[in-house]
Enzyme design. Sequence first.
Site, short mmCIF file in Angstrom:
data_model
loop_
_atom_site.label_atom_id
_atom_site.label_comp_id
_atom_site.label_asym_id
_atom_site.label_seq_id
_atom_site.Cartn_x
_atom_site.Cartn_y
_atom_site.Cartn_z
N CYS A 13 0.83 -1.20 0.00
CA CYS A 13 0.00 0.00 0.00
C CYS A 13 0.87 1.25 0.00
O CYS A 13 1.55 1.53 -0.98
CB CYS A 13 -0.98 -0.04 1.17
SG CYS A 13 -2.41 1.06 0.95
N HIS B 153 -3.47 -5.79 1.33
CA HIS B 153 -3.27 -6.06 2.75
C HIS B 153 -3.66 -7.51 3.03
O HIS B 153 -4.61 -8.04 2.46
CB HIS B 153 -4.14 -5.14 3.60
CG HIS B 153 -3.74 -3.70 3.51
ND1 HIS B 153 -2.55 -3.22 4.00
CD2 HIS B 153 -4.39 -2.63 2.98
CE1 HIS B 153 -2.48 -1.91 3.79
NE2 HIS B 153 -3.58 -1.53 3.16
#
Length: 533
Positions: free
Chosen positions: A330, A463
Amino acid sequence: MARPIMIQGTMSNVGKSVLAGGLCRVLRQDGVKAAPFKSQNMALNSYITRDGLEMGRAQVMQAEAAGIEPDVCMNPILLKPTNDTGSQVIVNGRPEGVMSAVEYYRRKKEFVPAVMEAYARLASRYDVIVIEGAGSPAEINLKQDDIVNMGMAEMADAPVLLAGDIDRGGVFAQITGTVMLLEEEERRRIKGTIINKFRGDVSILKPGLSMLEERTGIPVLGVVPYFYLDIDEEDSLTERFRRKKNAGLVDIAVVRLPRISNFTDFAPLESLEEVSVRYITSPDQFGSPDAVLIPGSKNTIRDLLWMRQNGMEAKVLQFADRGGVVFGICGGYQMLGQEISDPDGTEQRGTVAGMGLLPVRTVFQQEKRRTRVEGNFLVLEGALKELSGAPFAGYEIHMGKSTLAEGGRALASISEETVQSGIPGDLIPGDGIPVDGVPVEGSTGRAHPDGACRGNVYGCYVHGIFDAPEAAGGFLSALLKKKGCGPSEIRARDWKSYKEEQYDRLADIIRQNVDMDAVYRIIEKGNDAPCIL
């Protein structure tokens, strides 16, 4: 309607989330349909539900302990700090915008209907709602218009258990002072206290417990010992950042960014005894790791500049130049690219050069991408070629759109589990990878490439990518092979099964150290339950 019970604390990090999770597990084991609830949560470690909505990680952990699917109703308001004075405000899983603390407190009453609607939906489907407070109910400057501690207890008509942390000292003053600062009606809601994180012989503590009961008029229902279990946390005060671990076969350094988010991405690696995961904040802690991981951030530009100013970026670049493995997730993925631009001030207005390790440029947009994904690693080069084809599942949650340069190599093929409005995934083809509805071998649904890799540097938005044993195992096997060890010396766990074991152990600790008969009486009688000393 469900019967409520609420766990409040004398301050932050006393263990409210874990105690609530343990209570959820005990109730599940006893055949009670229970669900967690926290009206307002402040955390950077969040989660995306199957319907593409965002909620705090603690309520996800508690839902897992209760054996139910996480639902955004369990956390209707999530505050994600972007700086020292402002937060992104997320209501029922969707961002409402960034507000200063002053603006949020001025508008807090506006969110009460959303809180109570979410609570009512849960209460109509479950037998017991385990409510968690936030911080302390005795913050006298914040008590007006409170919607998360005694204010929430009043709205739900919930009896309260008050927990204190003895590990940091002063637990008797914590509990007594908290009770003294409450209004009489609020004090009557507290049906019992719990002393948490105790080290030593309980018999030595007993005289203090008797005096505490005399001072407060409230029974002590339990003394819970200090323990460590692999249970997801969401708070920046987590002890995992400070925990020391003996050197293992594999040494992994995680850059502890000032605004680190979703650090539970690395929990499956931390759980293995043969793996040493270190959270580092300065260049002198860098050492000689086998891999460097750069996590998510709530302010990517500011955290990248922090790395640049304190010398951490130079260490990562030197490490990569020597052939070291670097993996960004991310915000960490965005930092590894060529450039990050935030023209609208979504997080931090401006444009900065990235580390230049991946052929990616990122532009921040107002819309947030929130989706669950599953997929496979593509054919990889470099040290992590062992990961080629390995499956994974996780979620994406970001406000940046990253574009892979012409000829760049994507890291993975993913398909979305949920359809939601927001930024679409990376749909830039590279090296002939099929995109936009054309199936990629080994994936399901509408597949498209995601992430990037070059040499021994890798990054993506997913994630939870190491939750799958194939992904964690392939990653660790590749690192072992790179350093000349047998790839079979570490065996990755089935993370889901392992967490179930941890929740059962947590329930055992609660049963052994908390008077559950008294807790059940309080649940049954609610605020009519007497304080029996």
